[in-house]
Write a protein that holds these residues in place. Structure first.
Motif, PDB file in Angstrom:
ATOM      1  N   ILE A 103       0.841  -1.190   0.000  1.00 48.31           N
ATOM      2  CA  ILE A 103       0.000   0.000   0.000  1.00 48.31           C
ATOM      3  C   ILE A 103       0.884   1.250   0.000  1.00 48.31           C
ATOM      4  O   ILE A 103       0.489   2.302  -0.497  1.00 48.31           O
ATOM      5  N   GLY A 104       2.095   1.126   0.510  1.00 49.37           N
ATOM      6  CA  GLY A 104       3.055   2.231   0.461  1.00 49.37           C
ATOM      7  C   GLY A 104       3.310   2.702  -0.964  1.00 49.37           C
ATOM      8  O   GLY A 104       3.595   3.886  -1.193  1.00 49.37           O
ATOM      9  N   ASP A 105       3.180   1.796  -1.929  1.00 50.58           N
ATOM     10  CA  ASP A 105       3.318   2.180  -3.335  1.00 50.58           C
ATOM     11  C   ASP A 105       2.245   3.200  -3.708  1.00 50.58           C
ATOM     12  O   ASP A 105       2.511   4.186  -4.407  1.00 50.58           O
ATOM     13  N   LEU A 106       1.024   2.947  -3.241  1.00 52.89           N
ATOM     14  CA  LEU A 106      -0.091   3.857  -3.536  1.00 52.89           C
ATOM     15  C   LEU A 106       0.083   5.195  -2.819  1.00 52.89           C
ATOM     16  O   LEU A 106      -0.222   6.245  -3.382  1.00 52.89           O
ATOM     17  N   GLN A 145      14.136  -4.859   1.331  1.00 54.47           N
ATOM     18  CA  GLN A 145      14.772  -4.085   2.403  1.00 54.47           C
ATOM     19  C   GLN A 145      13.728  -3.519   3.363  1.00 54.47           C
ATOM     20  O   GLN A 145      13.923  -3.495   4.571  1.00 54.47           O
ATOM     21  N   ALA A 146      12.622  -3.073   2.804  1.00 57.15           N
ATOM     22  CA  ALA A 146      11.564  -2.522   3.645  1.00 57.15           C
ATOM     23  C   ALA A 146      10.957  -3.613   4.531  1.00 57.15           C
ATOM     24  O   ALA A 146      10.656  -3.369   5.708  1.00 57.15           O
ATOM     25  N   LEU A 147      10.789  -4.814   3.999  1.00 55.99           N
ATOM     26  CA  LEU A 147      10.242  -5.912   4.806  1.00 55.99           C
ATOM     27  C   LEU A 147      11.221  -6.305   5.914  1.00 55.99           C
ATOM     28  O   LEU A 147      10.808  -6.619   7.027  1.00 55.99           O
ATOM     29  N   ALA A 188       5.829   1.755  14.659  1.00 53.30           N
ATOM     30  CA  ALA A 188       6.871   2.669  14.191  1.00 53.30           C
ATOM     31  C   ALA A 188       7.721   1.991  13.117  1.00 53.30           C
ATOM     32  O   ALA A 188       8.085   2.621  12.111  1.00 53.30           O
ATOM     33  N   ALA A 189       8.016   0.712  13.298  1.00 50.88           N
ATOM     34  CA  ALA A 189       8.795  -0.028  12.296  1.00 50.88           C
ATOM     35  C   ALA A 189       8.018  -0.151  10.987  1.00 50.88           C
ATOM     36  O   ALA A 189       8.604  -0.047   9.898  1.00 50.88           O
ATOM     37  N   GLN A 190       6.703  -0.359  11.078  1.00 56.12           N
ATOM     38  CA  GLN A 190       5.895  -0.454   9.865  1.00 56.12           C
ATOM     39  C   GLN A 190       5.883   0.877   9.119  1.00 56.12           C
ATOM     40  O   GLN A 190       5.981   0.918   7.892  1.00 56.12           O
ATOM     41  N   ILE A 191       5.766   1.945   9.876  1.00 59.98           N
ATOM     42  CA  ILE A 191       5.756   3.283   9.272  1.00 59.98           C
ATOM     43  C   ILE A 191       7.100   3.573   8.606  1.00 59.98           C
ATOM     44  O   ILE A 191       7.155   4.059   7.473  1.00 59.98           O
ATOM     45  N   GLU A 192       8.184   3.279   9.303  1.00 59.75           N
ATOM     46  CA  GLU A 192       9.516   3.513   8.731  1.00 59.75           C
ATOM     47  C   GLU A 192       9.730   2.671   7.478  1.00 59.75           C
ATOM     48  O   GLU A 192      10.304   3.151   6.492  1.00 59.75           O
ATOM     49  N   ALA A 193       9.267   1.442   7.499  1.00 61.60           N
ATOM     50  CA  ALA A 193       9.413   0.571   6.330  1.00 61.60           C
ATOM     51  C   ALA A 193       8.613   1.116   5.151  1.00 61.60           C
ATOM     52  O   ALA A 193       9.095   1.121   4.010  1.00 61.60           O
ATOM     53  N   SER A 194       7.412   1.593   5.421  1.00 65.74           N
ATOM     54  CA  SER A 194       6.588   2.168   4.359  1.00 65.74           C
ATOM     55  C   SER A 194       7.249   3.411   3.774  1.00 65.74           C
ATOM     56  O   SER A 194       7.239   3.625   2.552  1.00 65.74           O
ATOM     57  N   LYS A 195       7.821   4.241   4.637  1.00 67.80           N
ATOM     58  CA  LYS A 195       8.511   5.436   4.141  1.00 67.80           C
ATOM     59  C   LYS A 195       9.728   5.052   3.309  1.00 67.80           C
ATOM     60  O   LYS A 195      10.038   5.728   2.313  1.00 67.80           O
ATOM     61  N   LEU A 196      10.405   3.982   3.678  1.00 69.21           N
ATOM     62  CA  LEU A 196      11.536   3.495   2.885  1.00 69.21           C
ATOM     63  C   LEU A 196      11.076   3.180   1.463  1.00 69.21           C
ATOM     64  O   LEU A 196      11.729   3.572   0.481  1.00 69.21           O
TER      65      LEU A 196
END
Length: 190
Positions: A48-51, A176-178, A95-103
């Motif tokens: 969903i980070g792609d969107l 890397q994000a995962l 927080a880790a999910q958010i950081e990964a999505s931003k990556l």
């Protein structure tokens, strides 16, 4: 007496030991059933980070949205209490999910900037479509996390995680994000 005749026997013992260790590593206990849905949900959130990246590209808004991130983490802390989870651990998980999505978002924006354009695909509305999806995913994520939490300290956790994660990676950026999203999932005594 020469040491040469002992060398083949020592080499044989050393190789036998290595093979035994290798066989033992392959005989780790199977991963708990709760790991796969947890990782699948984390991976879905990354996709969903792609969107989200597309909406940021179109709106020229920054990826960093501290107010929204704080709100998501505060909501997760409240949900943690109702699920009898540690609010600090849940805050770290989110927080880790958010950081990964931003990556993912930063990586995609960089790719699109280099190409001079973003993909020509439909753009969902961030507030009306994407955020409700993320909220629903957060609910599932916390449920799956609660199911997996008893296994976080298992000595096999990192092995299970590495194996399961490798089946979900679609490209280097998302891989890397995962890794970032799951980085603190296992608690290892050091």
């Amino acid at each position: 007496m020469s040491t040469f005749p002992r060398l083949p026997r020592l080499l044989f013992c050393a190789l036998s030991g290595l093979l035994a260790c290798s066989a033992q590593a392959d005989e780790t206990a199977p991963a708990p059933a709760s790991l796969q849905p947890l990782l699948a949900t984390m991976n879905e959130r990354l996709n969903i980070g792609d969107l989200v990246a597309l909406t940021k590209w179109d709106s020229h808004k920054p990826i960093q949205d501290s107010a929204r991130e704080a709100q998501v983490i505060a909501n997760a802390r409240k949900e943690a209490v109702s699920r009898k989870l540690d609010p600090d651990e849940v805050a770290e998980l989110l927080a880790a999910q958010i950081e990964a999505s931003k990556l993912v978002q930063y990586g995609l924006l960089a790719q699109w900037q280099a190409a001079g354009r973003a993909p020509d695909v439909p753009r969902p509305d961030l507030g009306k479509e994407i955020r409700p999806q993320l909220d629903e995913l957060q609910n599932r994520l916390l449920q799956y996390y609660a199911d997996f939490a008893p296994y976080r300290k298992d000595p096999n956790c990192a092995h299970w995680l590495a194996r399961a994660r490798s089946t979900l990676i679609k490209d280097g950026l998302h891989g890397q994000a995962l890794i970032r999203a799951t980085g603190d999932l296992c608690i290892v005594d050091r």
